[in-house]
Design a protein around this motif. Structure first.
Motif, PDB file in Angstrom:
ATOM      1  N   ASN A 289       0.833  -1.219   0.000  1.00  0.00           N
ATOM      2  CA  ASN A 289       0.000   0.000   0.000  1.00  0.00           C
ATOM      3  C   ASN A 289       0.861   1.260   0.000  1.00  0.00           C
ATOM      4  O   ASN A 289       0.598   2.215   0.735  1.00  0.00           O
ATOM      5  N   TYR A 290       1.898   1.273  -0.820  1.00  0.00           N
ATOM      6  CA  TYR A 290       2.875   2.363  -0.839  1.00  0.00           C
ATOM      7  C   TYR A 290       2.252   3.722  -1.144  1.00  0.00           C
ATOM      8  O   TYR A 290       2.723   4.761  -0.666  1.00  0.00           O
ATOM      9  N   SER A 291       1.183   3.737  -1.929  1.00  0.00           N
ATOM     10  CA  SER A 291       0.576   5.006  -2.334  1.00  0.00           C
ATOM     11  C   SER A 291      -0.129   5.710  -1.183  1.00  0.00           C
ATOM     12  O   SER A 291      -0.483   6.887  -1.298  1.00  0.00           O
ATOM     13  N   GLU A 292      -0.357   5.013  -0.073  1.00  0.00           N
ATOM     14  CA  GLU A 292      -1.054   5.597   1.072  1.00  0.00           C
ATOM     15  C   GLU A 292      -0.122   6.343   2.019  1.00  0.00           C
ATOM     16  O   GLU A 292      -0.557   6.913   3.016  1.00  0.00           O
ATOM     17  N   PHE A 293       1.174   6.349   1.696  1.00  0.00           N
ATOM     18  CA  PHE A 293       2.156   7.006   2.558  1.00  0.00           C
ATOM     19  C   PHE A 293       2.540   8.376   2.009  1.00  0.00           C
ATOM     20  O   PHE A 293       2.452   8.630   0.807  1.00  0.00           O
TER      21      PHE A 293
END
Length: 350
Positions: A289-293
């Motif tokens: 879920n890299y895009s949520e950081f």
């Protein structure tokens, strides 16, 4: 001795000092806001209260309330700097904004907190890059080596100190000293970081921030990562640059010559460039879920971590730099699993 009045330039000096009162990010945002008002809305300056009201009402459906509030601040700033009365300072505009908030306000998007597990995964990836890049001495591998060292120090500094992106890019080597520090009532080894100004320092008095050395967790220690980065970057830059410029801690990489290569410089990074920096690292490290950081994930992760170690909220607020409990609670995520006590990780001195 008589003062040479002709050599004095009080107006230019005063203008320079006034310019320093606003951060580069604020100036950039305000400039963009004024451009939007003039070009997208085709609004005139100076503006009347009616013009500002029509502008706000028109974009209430499409822009966030926080964006509209900043547009008001930008318009206020432009008018006052140019000697005009502030068209946003009126009951009608305040009532209009109140109505917009009631109808269109939405909860702010929150970045995913960076957990200790995430942090370990990212550091593991960066350590592998550091090791692999030393096997082949080419310009490309040297850049990868330095970039990984910088990113490792930045993320550990950002997490364990809870610094914002705009603080990280402003750090100066001469204002960071290794010393024994008082960390929550315990004497430990670490760094003392002096910030001449920060977002929470409204009166620009400057403040000192302790950063503990985590001897019980060496792979995630921000102090050792900082020292490794400074040693490597100073050595590299002493060979490639000798311009006597200020030593920013985290210099940016720029294109060199006419080729496609890039090289480390002493020019400070742009805080806006960090918006995609952490998601990119998370992706490379294999975090799904890299895009949520975002860069706020480090600050939010530390706050949640400290809270779940049962550290009193007032101690968390003091360490991170919050003035109110409501500010702190915006960053806390009570679902994040904690680990051992924070103080048990420090290098205690008897």
């Amino acid at each position: 001795m008589k003062t040479n009045i002709e050599n004095r330039k009080p107006q230019s000096e005063m203008k320079e000092l006034l310019e320093l009162a606003s951060s580069a990010n604020t100036k950039k945002s305000y400039s963009s806001d004024i451009k939007h008002y003039q070009e997208a809305w085709q609004g005139f300056l100076p503006a009347s209260r009616a013009m500002v009201g029509e502008y706000l009402a028109h974009y209430a459906k499409t822009l966030k309330v926080s964006t509209l509030q900043r547009r008001c601040s930008a318009l206020r700033d432009w008018h006052l700097k140019h000697g005009f009365s502030d068209p946003t300072d009126s009951k009608s505009i305040r009532e209009l904004m109140k109505g917009i908030r009631k109808k269109y306000n939405q909860p702010a998007d929150q970045a995913e907190p960076l957990t200790l597990s995430h942090l370990s995964q990212i550091i593991g990836y960066l350590d592998s890059v550091i090791v692999d890049s030393q096997k082949c001495l080419t310009d490309t591998m040297e850049t990868k080596f330095l970039s990984a060292l910088r990113d490792k120090s930045m993320i550990l500094m950002g997490f364990w100190r809870g610094f914002r992106a705009d603080t990280l890019v402003e750090l100066q080597q001469e204002l960071i000293k290794p010393k024994k520090i008082n960390f929550m009532g315990t004497l430990v080894n670490g760094l003392e970081i002096y910030l001449p100004y920060s977002k929470g320092d409204r009166l620009v008095k400057g403040d000192r921030f302790p950063l503990p050395s985590l001897s019980k967790m060496p792979k995630l220690c921000p102090v050792s990562a900082y020292q490794e980065w400074i040693n490597a970057s100073d050595y590299y830059l002493s060979i490639t640059e000798n311009d006597g410029s200020s030593k920013v801690v985290y210099g940016r990489f720029e294109k060199k010559g006419e080729g496609n290569g890039i090289a480390l410089t002493r020019h400070k990074m742009r805080s806006g460039s960090l918006a995609h920096w952490l998601p990119r690292l998370c992706k490379k490290a294999g975090i799904e879920n890299y895009s949520e950081f975002s860069s706020h994930s480090m600050r939010r992760g530390l706050a949640t971590f400290m809270h779940e170690q049962h550290i009193p909220i007032e101690n968390i607020m003091h360490y991170i730099g919050w003035r109110s409990v409501s500010s702190a609670m915006k960053y806390l995520d009570l679902k994040t699993d904690g680990v051992s006590q924070l103080l048990s990780l420090t290098d205690k001195r008897e």
